[in-house]
Design a protein around this motif. Structure first.
Motif, PDB file in Angstrom:
ATOM      1  N   SER A 108     134.917  25.345 141.734  1.00 25.00           N
ATOM      2  CA  SER A 108     136.145  25.030 141.007  1.00 25.00           C
ATOM      3  C   SER A 108     137.149  24.327 141.908  1.00 25.00           C
ATOM      4  CB  SER A 108     136.768  26.300 140.422  1.00 25.00           C
ATOM      5  OG  SER A 108     135.936  26.853 139.426  1.00 25.00           O
ATOM      6  N   VAL A 109     137.186  24.732 143.171  1.00 26.21           N
ATOM      7  CA  VAL A 109     138.055  24.034 144.127  1.00 26.21           C
ATOM      8  C   VAL A 109     137.585  22.596 144.296  1.00 26.21           C
ATOM      9  CG1 VAL A 109     138.869  23.953 146.519  1.00 26.21           C
ATOM     10  CG2 VAL A 109     138.670  26.153 145.340  1.00 26.21           C
ATOM     11  N   GLU A 110     136.274  22.396 144.386  1.00 31.74           N
ATOM     12  CA  GLU A 110     135.738  21.043 144.527  1.00 31.74           C
ATOM     13  C   GLU A 110     136.066  20.190 143.297  1.00 31.74           C
ATOM     14  OE1 GLU A 110     131.890  21.924 147.411  1.00 31.74           O
ATOM     15  OE2 GLU A 110     131.610  21.902 145.236  1.00 31.74           O
ATOM     16  N   LEU A 116     141.766  15.775 140.536  1.00 31.53           N
ATOM     17  CA  LEU A 116     143.102  16.315 140.772  1.00 31.53           C
ATOM     18  C   LEU A 116     144.135  15.884 139.729  1.00 31.53           C
ATOM     19  CD1 LEU A 116     144.837  18.079 142.609  1.00 31.53           C
ATOM     20  CD2 LEU A 116     145.217  16.089 144.068  1.00 31.53           C
ATOM     21  N   PRO A 117     144.282  14.595 139.407  1.00 31.62           N
ATOM     22  CA  PRO A 117     145.309  14.233 138.415  1.00 31.62           C
ATOM     23  C   PRO A 117     145.046  14.843 137.040  1.00 31.62           C
ATOM     24  CG  PRO A 117     144.522  12.302 139.620  1.00 31.62           C
ATOM     25  CD  PRO A 117     143.577  13.417 139.930  1.00 31.62           C
ATOM     26  N   TYR A 118     143.770  14.944 136.673  1.00 30.02           N
ATOM     27  CA  TYR A 118     143.410  15.458 135.350  1.00 30.02           C
ATOM     28  C   TYR A 118     143.634  16.969 135.264  1.00 30.02           C
ATOM     29  CZ  TYR A 118     141.347  10.846 135.017  1.00 30.02           C
ATOM     30  OH  TYR A 118     141.175   9.480 135.012  1.00 30.02           O
ATOM     31  N   VAL A 119     143.264  17.693 136.320  1.00 25.87           N
ATOM     32  CA  VAL A 119     143.497  19.141 136.337  1.00 25.87           C
ATOM     33  C   VAL A 119     144.998  19.429 136.401  1.00 25.87           C
ATOM     34  CG1 VAL A 119     143.082  21.293 137.579  1.00 25.87           C
ATOM     35  CG2 VAL A 119     141.258  19.594 137.405  1.00 25.87           C
ATOM     36  N   ASN A 177     144.470  27.281 141.285  1.00 27.02           N
ATOM     37  CA  ASN A 177     145.274  26.317 140.531  1.00 27.02           C
ATOM     38  C   ASN A 177     146.521  25.873 141.287  1.00 27.02           C
ATOM     39  OD1 ASN A 177     143.439  26.526 138.439  1.00 27.02           O
ATOM     40  ND2 ASN A 177     144.658  27.993 137.272  1.00 27.02           N
ATOM     41  N   SER A 178     147.005  26.706 142.196  1.00 29.08           N
ATOM     42  CA  SER A 178     148.207  26.343 142.953  1.00 29.08           C
ATOM     43  C   SER A 178     147.964  25.142 143.864  1.00 29.08           C
ATOM     44  CB  SER A 178     148.696  27.530 143.787  1.00 29.08           C
ATOM     45  OG  SER A 178     147.819  27.787 144.883  1.00 29.08           O
ATOM     46  N   TRP A 182     150.152  21.075 146.114  1.00 28.91           N
ATOM     47  CA  TRP A 182     150.296  20.609 147.503  1.00 28.91           C
ATOM     48  C   TRP A 182     149.099  19.860 148.057  1.00 28.91           C
ATOM     49  CZ3 TRP A 182     146.691  22.324 150.959  1.00 28.91           C
ATOM     50  CH2 TRP A 182     146.000  23.504 150.643  1.00 28.91           C
ATOM     51  N   TYR A 183     147.934  20.003 147.457  1.00 25.30           N
ATOM     52  CA  TYR A 183     146.756  19.343 148.026  1.00 25.30           C
ATOM     53  C   TYR A 183     146.799  17.850 147.780  1.00 25.30           C
ATOM     54  CZ  TYR A 183     141.969  17.866 148.870  1.00 25.30           C
ATOM     55  OH  TYR A 183     140.856  17.203 149.323  1.00 25.30           O
TER      56      TYR A 183
END
Length: 217
Positions: A108-110, A116-119, A177-178, A182-183
């Motif tokens: 899920s992290v991957e 990233l923009p979609y999540v 989700n956080s 910042w990522y």
């Protein structure tokens, strides 16, 4: 990263040309910057350098763009739950619930890093439209399936059984989700390193192998 628009066909100079995927990428950037409710078709047309009628050639409106975007994020997350192969080629049915839980968090992290923009857009929905409500219902289904897996992991003794599994899964994925806040992939931290570190901390904690045992309170 924004995809470069496809090239204009011969004889159609002066305006960028997009396929639906590249149009969607830029629309998601604008939605995340201004908020979905605060973005009109006029703003999308301005940012894309197109007329509104050119956008309607690809999609019916901004609602369809939102649905395409959040479904891309949700489909990727649900695919994690349904994957057959593990990191070393194991089938999901051959893994313990605990091992599957760790893999779900890691993958899920991957997914978050890759999409990233979609999540990010998915996690900022408020439920103000039918599209958003359907997306939030799918998020709840995902959370429920993760909580079920957590329950099985606790039952087999792989993780703590003294914390409610639904609460534990909410805390785990609240941390995952956080990352949208910042990522940034362009700052040198790879998705693999991030997923490894987060999975280790979430499941093994910060207590090192050579640290003194914690005192009971």
């Amino acid at each position: 990263m924004t995809r470069t628009p496809v090239q204009n066909p011969a004889g159609r100079q002066g305006r960028p040309a997009y396929d639906r995927d590249s149009l969607l990428e830029i629309a998601v950037v604008v939605f995340n910057e201004r908020g979905y409710d605060g973005t009109g078709m006029e703003e999308l047309a301005r940012r894309l350098g197109l007329s509104k009628s050119s956008i309607y050639h690809h999609v019916s409106g901004k609602e369809e763009l939102l649905e395409l975007a959040v479904n891309r994020a949700l489909d990727a997350l649900f695919a994690v739950l349904d994957e057959d192969g593990g990191a070393h080629g194991e089938r999901a049915g051959d893994l313990t619930a605990t091992a599957r839980m760790k893999r779900v968090v890691h993958r899920s992290v991957e997914v978050l890093a890759a999409e990233l923009p979609y999540v990010t857009l998915l996690l900022r929905l408020h439920g103000n439209s039918l599209v958003e409500q359907r997306a939030l219902a799918r998020r709840r289904e995902f959370d429920h399936r993760v909580a079920e897996l957590m329950t099985r992991a606790a039952a087999e003794g792989g993780i703590r059984a003294d914390i409610d599994p639904h609460l534990a899964s909410r805390l785990l994925f609240g941390t995952v989700n956080s990352l949208v806040e910042w990522y940034r992939p362009d700052r040198g931290l790879t998705a693999q390193t991030l997923a490894d570190a987060l999975t280790t901390i979430l499941f093994d904690g910060l207590h090192g192998p050579n640290s003194p045992a914690p005192h009971a309170s």
